[in-house]
Design a protein around this motif. Structure first.
Motif, short mmCIF file in Angstrom:
data_model
loop_
_atom_site.label_atom_id
_atom_site.label_comp_id
_atom_site.label_asym_id
_atom_site.label_seq_id
_atom_site.Cartn_x
_atom_site.Cartn_y
_atom_site.Cartn_z
N MET A 161 6.59 1.47 11.10
CA MET A 161 7.05 0.66 9.98
C MET A 161 5.85 0.23 9.13
O MET A 161 4.78 -0.07 9.65
CB MET A 161 7.79 -0.60 10.47
N SER A 205 5.58 3.31 1.98
CA SER A 205 6.25 2.23 2.70
C SER A 205 7.56 2.74 3.29
O SER A 205 8.33 3.46 2.64
CB SER A 205 6.54 1.06 1.76
N THR A 206 7.81 2.33 4.52
CA THR A 206 9.05 2.74 5.18
C THR A 206 10.26 1.91 4.72
O THR A 206 11.37 2.12 5.20
CB THR A 206 8.91 2.63 6.71
N ARG A 207 10.03 0.99 3.78
CA ARG A 207 11.16 0.26 3.20
C ARG A 207 12.00 1.14 2.29
O ARG A 207 13.17 0.85 2.03
CB ARG A 207 10.66 -0.94 2.39
N ARG A 212 11.12 6.24 4.61
CA ARG A 212 12.13 5.66 5.49
C ARG A 212 12.82 6.75 6.31
O ARG A 212 12.97 6.63 7.54
CB ARG A 212 13.16 4.87 4.67
N TYR A 440 1.83 -3.63 -1.23
CA TYR A 440 3.23 -3.97 -1.00
C TYR A 440 3.28 -5.35 -0.35
O TYR A 440 2.35 -5.80 0.30
CB TYR A 440 3.96 -2.92 -0.16
N HIS A 446 7.74 -10.97 0.46
CA HIS A 446 8.83 -10.09 0.04
C HIS A 446 10.14 -10.87 -0.05
O HIS A 446 10.91 -10.73 -1.01
CB HIS A 446 8.97 -8.93 1.04
#
Length: 518
Positions: A161, A205-207, A212, A440, A446
């Motif tokens: 992540m 980013s795995t967001r 992902r 990020y 966030h």
């Protein structure tokens, strides 16, 4: 080859490591003060274990040194911690067989004079503990896995992540897999594939997609028959070293299964290479501030990404602060509440300590790290507060210029959490605009942000990699080399290299790795 441990004897496992993310484009040099040391039970707690485990394991917390990301580590500082690690391991080996070592490393540590610092550290550990001891390393997915490192470490794994909300889970997985291997008495194979892609973390980013989905595929491969673990590293983009690139490692008992899984992940990564984009809206600093002021939602967060200390920036680049001070609407007495974090400057803190809170002050801040892309900035405003005792930041001052609140720290630090602001009396929830040196957004920021822009600012971790001037990375490399490279396009060889045991550290022979067509 390890042998199964007799039930009457406890497994003996040590925990050691050195952890920093180093930008070779940052003029900062990591010094002794930058590192915080953990030993004994405090180090074991980081990995969720106790000295005497209920399952017949004796854990030893030897030595672990961690620093905020920065520039390359000074050679004497690295040697000091390396000797502490090795001397502690020598003492353990003298007392009896050491079955395993858990290596707490990042994968992007640079040391002045070295090209592959983690591999150098691991070779030194191998020289002490020998090839029968099983080594496991939980790492950051922004680290690098060179052939040298992959040959020396039996079990490699990394976060799945970004942001790294699974750090504790990754360390626990590494420890559990190490114990499983030790109890089996077998040595796993590992399939390693370098992937010639080098991207900043803010594009991986795995967001969001495609990272992902890429990382969502990892647990399934790790769960296959004959496989122990699977990992994908995106690499570290802000160092100019031959090892810097993405990599895949799949390890387990079945050579064919590991090779097939590694190739599958590597090919998936390569196929997605053109789909990676910034995790959030990216713009110039002026465009970001304009968007913030026009937004009806508060607070609005702007990332000063080029000097992010959390990725290796110096933390005292004044480029952003200077331009914010030039915006009349921000420095007007009734201007929007704007928090700007941070610039470090020990000499400025020394001066501000001599001033009375609430007094008018006039001080130059930042731009002290040489060479600096920007000179110090002159702050003329009101000293709002002074704070002492922060282990990382040292002293902290807040100077208000109209609606703008500039945070000045004594030492390098990062404001990546809401608590970092509230600890010095600033409430980002009540602010209109929060500008902080980050890429990020970490979880609390966030969740806080009603709006956000990633400002593409200059610094040692510039998101525009082309502006940095890499010249030592392996080529061809995406996205540096386009379709026209080598006269009409190129495709990498993603054939896994299967490693079956640790390389010898005396340089005489190495185990013969096999190239497997999966």
């Amino acid at each position: 080859m390890p042998t199964p441990t007799p039930p009457e004897r406890k497994l003996r496992i040590s925990v050691v490591g050195m952890w920093i993310e180093s930008s070779t484009f940052s003029p900062h040099r990591a010094q002794a003060r930058d590192f915080h040391v953990l030993q004994d039970e405090e180090l074991l707690a980081r990995h969720g274990v106790r000295p005497q485990d209920d399952d017949g394991i004796r854990w030893y917390g030897v030595h672990f040194a961690r620093s905020l990301p920065g520039g390359a580590v000074l050679a004497d500082v690295y040697r000091h911690h390396l000797e502490r690690i090795c001397s502690g391991l020598r003492d353990l080996v003298t007392d009896g067989a050491l079955d395993g070592v858990l290596l707490d490393i990042h994968g992007a540590m640079s040391v002045v004079g070295l090209d592959d610092a983690e591999a150098d550290l691991v070779r030194a550990v191998r020289a002490v503990v020998g090839t029968d001891t099983v080594l496991a390393a939980p790492m950051d997915l922004h680290g690098n896995v060179s052939r040298d490192l992959a040959e020396q470490v039996d079990l490699l794994t990394c976060f799945r992540m970004a942001p790294h909300e699974d750090a504790d889970e990754t360390r626990a997985r590494a420890a559990a897999t190490l114990v499983e291997v030790l109890r089996s008495g077998r040595r796993p194979v590992r399939a390693w594939v370098p992937v010639p892609v080098l991207l900043p973390g803010e594009k991986t980013s795995t967001r969001v997609e495609p990272a992902r989905s890429l990382y969502a595929a990892v647990p399934g491969i790790a769960a296959r028959e004959g496989v122990l673990d699977a990992s994908v590293w995106v690499g570290y983009a802000w160092a100019d070293e031959p090892r810097c690139q993405a990599a895949v490692v799949v390890q387990g008992w079945d050579e064919d299964a590991c090779a097939a899984g590694a190739r599958e992940l590597a090919e998936r990564f390569w196929a997605l290479r053109d789909e990676f984009a910034f995790v959030g809206p990216a713009a110039t600093l002026d465009e970001a501030v304009d968007a913030a002021l026009a937004s009806p939602s508060r607070p609005y967060v702007v990332s000063d990404s080029g000097d992010n200390p959390g990725a290796g920036g110096t933390g005292d680049v004044t480029w952003t602060l200077a331009r914010l001070l030039q915006r009349p609407e921000l420095v007007a007495p009734d201007g929007p509440t704007t928090l700007v974090a941070s610039v470090f400057d020990a000499s400025a803190l020394a001066h501000l300590r001599s001033c009375r809170v609430g007094a008018e002050v006039d001080v130059e801040v930042g731009g002290r790290t040489v060479p600096s892309p920007e000179p110090p900035v002159r702050l003329r405003g009101v000293l709002v507060s002074l704070h002492e005792g922060d282990r990382q930041a040292g002293g902290v001052a807040v100077v208000r210029v109209g609606g703008l609140h500039a945070v000045v720290t004594e030492f390098r630090t990062a404001f990546h959490d809401v608590a970092d602001f509230t600890a010095i009396g600033l409430d980002p929830r009540a602010a209109d605009l929060v500008v902080t040196k980050i890429g990020y957004l970490e979880p609390t920021l966030h969740d806080l942000a009603a709006g956000w822009t990633l400002a593409l600012t200059p610094g040692g971790v510039d998101q525009d990699l082309a502006r940095l001037g890499h010249h030592r990375i392996r080529r061809p490399m995406h996205p540096f080399d386009g379709a026209a490279h080598v006269g009409g396009g190129w495709e990498p060889d993603l054939t896994p290299v299967v490693l079956t045991g640790p390389a010898r550290v005396d340089g005489t022979t190495r185990p013969a790795p096999t190239t497997v067509q999966a």
